[in-house]
Design an enzyme around this catalytic site. Structure first.
Site, PDB file in Angstrom:
ATOM      1  N   HIS A 187      -1.688   1.264   7.390  1.00 23.56           N
ATOM      2  CA  HIS A 187      -2.218   1.135   6.022  1.00 23.56           C
ATOM      3  C   HIS A 187      -2.241   2.511   5.362  1.00 23.56           C
ATOM      4  O   HIS A 187      -2.825   3.460   5.897  1.00 23.56           O
ATOM      5  CB  HIS A 187      -3.621   0.540   6.056  1.00 23.56           C
ATOM      6  CG  HIS A 187      -4.221   0.357   4.693  1.00 23.56           C
ATOM      7  ND1 HIS A 187      -3.666  -0.463   3.737  1.00 23.56           N
ATOM      8  CD2 HIS A 187      -5.319   0.910   4.117  1.00 23.56           C
ATOM      9  CE1 HIS A 187      -4.399  -0.422   2.636  1.00 23.56           C
ATOM     10  NE2 HIS A 187      -5.402   0.417   2.844  1.00 23.56           N
ATOM     11  N   CYS A 241       8.339  43.583   4.855  1.00 20.08           N
ATOM     12  CA  CYS A 241       8.135  43.749   6.290  1.00 20.08           C
ATOM     13  C   CYS A 241       6.747  43.267   6.687  1.00 20.08           C
ATOM     14  O   CYS A 241       5.752  43.578   6.020  1.00 20.08           O
ATOM     15  CB  CYS A 241       8.313  45.216   6.676  1.00 20.08           C
ATOM     16  SG  CYS A 241       7.963  45.563   8.420  1.00 20.08           S
ATOM     17  N   CYS A 278       0.819  -1.218   0.000  1.00 18.09           N
ATOM     18  CA  CYS A 278       0.000   0.000   0.000  1.00 18.09           C
ATOM     19  C   CYS A 278       0.850   1.264   0.000  1.00 18.09           C
ATOM     20  O   CYS A 278       0.451   2.285  -0.575  1.00 18.09           O
ATOM     21  CB  CYS A 278      -0.976  -0.007   1.168  1.00 18.09           C
ATOM     22  SG  CYS A 278      -0.192  -0.117   2.792  1.00 18.09           S
TER      23      CYS A 278
END
Length: 711
Positions: free
Chosen positions: A619, A540, A363
């Protein structure tokens, strides 16, 4: 720009893009002309005024999806327009709805829940006063009572449903016409006489005849099922025809003899919620655990193999668990397939047995390959047609990518060949981390230089393929954004990007499934790295003029918008640090170009999110954005289901459309920060809780392979 006229009657739905000259997402139109610039000029139908068109409009052809007249009429009755696109995201269901005819069995959404019923009439809605008008189409449905008869109440107007109200069309070959099952026997269903209210053509009549011919064979097979029963096991995918004639699908989670019974029963986890089902409890005993309203307990004689995955063969024999469903043979073309375009992604990719089929802890690799190569334009040209001297593993990768983009499915065997060629035993059988695979993929397979060039505080340069976030938990809020995590990590480690990367893969502060620093992380759909570029002009934080100082301690200051990088011009730096709480800060001077005017606007450098890798209980799955539309998201799981056991079965990959993720991410950042993940849709919650790596691309700077790799 001369329109090309003389077209046959064509209809379309707008699937993406902002409102433009009358058209918006989800609206339906009829083509009047097409321009040479790829635009469609057409009439717009509202759907709330009997199908009368409004004034025409113009939309890009690539932002539309073609429809037949019948499809346009069905969708026109669906409201709101967003539901039309959701229905199109399920092409199998929509195709079946378009073929519905009288007496077909369906399951509809109703105020009482999911209700089975029979389609009695296909209704024309609205008047057609002008030739440009378009009738809407709806379905009159007669509910089937759970005592196995049609409703015996006094005649009343049948409820009218739109195509979006239908959640399942029962395959006619699995439900014998005029028959239903009761205690394992086949009996007649007490049907009432039916006449069409409207004089409508019998849509799909030819297909209907073919299906009814197939039905006769199914009746014979069903009657003999008790004597020729296919053995089942835990993990088998099955279908069950209920007493009301509705077919439901699921996976066997338990087999045995429940209390009070003498024969073998099966506990099945259904594909969707059904009223009256449990969460795995039968009687007072729990046999397995699943979501509520999804556990069905029936005798095993009522179960048969899921016909959606039965291989076509003489006699319709059930497949063995070791047989992967047959797929169309793939012929490698001379041309490399481009990424799947947004207009084709749903029809090509969404469904079961789609994407990359997982096998033996793959997976991590499946999810990464799908994320990188299915739809990303930035990665379009890194898998070019190889030269004759190209290493075989790159050829194998190219075939995997082309097959995914052309066919929408890559069988496990192809990926296993790729894993074998990676050359390490751990890649063949063990689960790895995605960042390990990504490094090997780009460095060894594609022979590419590091994607990132980082400059550290001691002015040394280092290369990397992914960026690992390191920081203290207290430096950001409890539910940070990816932007905040990247900014804080770079400033804490005094790291800068030497140049704008083409692809940036940011790994979250977690370690597999064992530890994660934050319970939820908010995705940043756009990542601004302007202030993280080495010696790049910066403005800035207070006044917008050219910045000369940067302060790490100000990063978490709640009075100065925490989580944002703070850099100041000389004047603002002095003023900010006169505050008693900041007098102990140590601002760092920035390198400022001598010829840079203090008031020159700073060009922003941003990257777009295109995929997210997630992990849950070891998984890996992925979310992939397949187009510019905010709602164009897919969810991919290479092992979403399984047929057979661990030794003899195979995994079933699945891709689901996930437009709800786009809706969630389209909210302002302030709303996202206040979101309660537990109250978000299932897949959205999964991404927020389980995110492992966020993948960003710079569309203006695509990746390229070394010259020796391209023929």
């Amino acid at each position: 720009m001369e329109p090309q006229t003389g077209l046959k009657e064509k209809f379309f739905i707008v699937i993406r893009g902002k409102s433009r000259k009358g058209f918006c997402r989800g609206c339906i139109g009829r083509v009047e002309a097409e321009t040479q610039r790829g635009e469609v000029m057409g009439l717009l139908y509202c759907g709330n005024n009997a199908g009368s068109p409004k004034s025409g409009g113009i939309v890009r052809r690539e932002d539309t999806y073609p429809l037949t007249r019948h499809q346009a009429q069905l969708l026109l009755f669906v409201s709101p327009a967003s539901k039309r696109l959701e229905l199109l995201c399920n092409p199998q269901l929509f195709s079946a709805i378009c073929e519905l005819t009288q007496d077909d069995l369906v399951v509809v959404k109703h105020k009482k829940g999911h209700m089975p019923g029979l389609v009695r009439n296909l209704m024309l809605i609205g008047r057609k006063e002008n030739k440009e008008d378009l009738h809407m189409l709806g379905f009159e449905v007669e509910f089937v009572d759970y005592d196995h008869n049609l409703s015996s109440k006094k005649p009343a107007p049948l409820p009218l449903f739109s195509a979006a109200d239908i959640i399942q069309v029962v395959p006619s070959h699995s439900v014998p016409l005029g028959l239903h099952w009761k205690d394992g026997k086949c009996e007649s269903l007490n049907r009432k006489a039916v006449t069409r209210i409207n004089s409508m053509p019998n849509i799909g009549s030819h297909a209907r005849q073919a299906r009814e011919s197939h039905t006769e064979q199914s009746v014979i097979q069903s009657q003999s099922s008790s004597t020729c029963h296919v053995p089942l096991e835990v993990g088998s995918m099955v279908e069950v025809v209920s007493n009301s004639g509705i077919t439901v699908y699921g996976v066997v989670r338990w087999l045995g003899v429940p209390g009070g019974k003498t024969d073998e029963w099966a506990g099945i986890e259904l594909d969707y919620d059904v009223n009256g089902c449990s969460d795995g409890v039968y009687g007072s005993q729990r046999y397995f655990t699943c979501k509520g309203n999804r556990a069905l307990f029936v005798p095993v004689t009522k179960c048969s193999p899921d016909s959606r995955f039965v291989c076509s063969s003489t006699g319709r024999e059930a497949p063995k668990p070791t047989d992967t469903p047959s797929v169309t043979p793939f012929e490698d073309s001379e041309e490399d397939a481009p990424p799947v375009p947004e207009s084709d992604a749903v029809s090509l990719l969404v469904g079961r047995m789609k994407g990359i089929q997982g096998h033996i802890n793959s997976c991590y690799l499946d999810a990464t390959l799908f994320s990188l190569f299915s739809s990303s334009m930035t990665l379009d040209n890194i898998c070019q047609k190889p030269a004759d001297t190209e290493q075989p593993i790159t050829c194998t990768l190219r075939r995997i990518v082309n097959r995914l983009r052309r066919q929408g499915f890559v069988p496990a065997k192809s990926v296993m060949n790729f894993r074998e060629q990676l050359g390490c035993d751990t890649f063949r059988t063990e689960e790895k981390d995605p960042e390990e695979f990504i490094t090997v993929l780009f460095q060894k397979v594609l022979c590419m230089e590091p994607l990132l060039k980082l400059k550290s505080r001691n002015e040394t340069s280092q290369g990397a393929y992914t960026f690992q976030v390191f920081l203290e938990k207290e430096q950001v809020g409890p539910m940070p954004t990816v932007q905040q995590l990247l900014d804080t990590s770079c400033l804490s480690g005094d790291l800068k990007f030497e140049e704008m990367p083409s692809c940036l893969m940011v790994q979250m502060p977690r370690f597999g499934n064992k530890y994660k620093m934050f319970s939820h992380i908010i995705p940043s759909t756009e990542l601004d790295i302007t202030d993280l570029l080495y010696n790049s002009p910066r403005e800035c934080f207070i006044c917008g003029h050219s910045a000369a100082h940067e302060c790490l301690q100000c990063l978490s200051d709640r009075k100065l918008q925490p989580g944002r990088i703070k850099q100041y011009c000389a004047m603002c730096n002095t003023q900010v640090h006169t505050h008693p709480s900041r007098q102990g800060h140590s601002p760092k001077a920035l390198a400022v170009a001598e010829n840079e005017a203090s008031d020159t606007p700073v060009q922003r450098h941003t990257m777009q999110l295109f995929a997210v890798l997630c992990i849950q209980t070891s998984h890996y799955v992925s979310f992939v954005k397949y187009g510019p539309d905010p709602r164009s998201w897919l969810f991919f799981d290479s092992m979403a289901d399984r047929c057979g056991d661990d030794q003899r079965g195979y995994n079933i990959p699945e891709i689901r459309a996930c437009p709800e993720l786009g809706d969630f991410l389209s909210q302002p950042e302030e709303e996202l920060a206040r979101a309660n993940p537990s109250q978000t849709p299932e897949l959205v919650c999964r991404l927020l809780c389980d995110s492992y790596m966020f993948l960003y691309q710079n569309p203006a700077k695509p990746l390229s392979v070394p010259n020796h790799q391209v023929s």
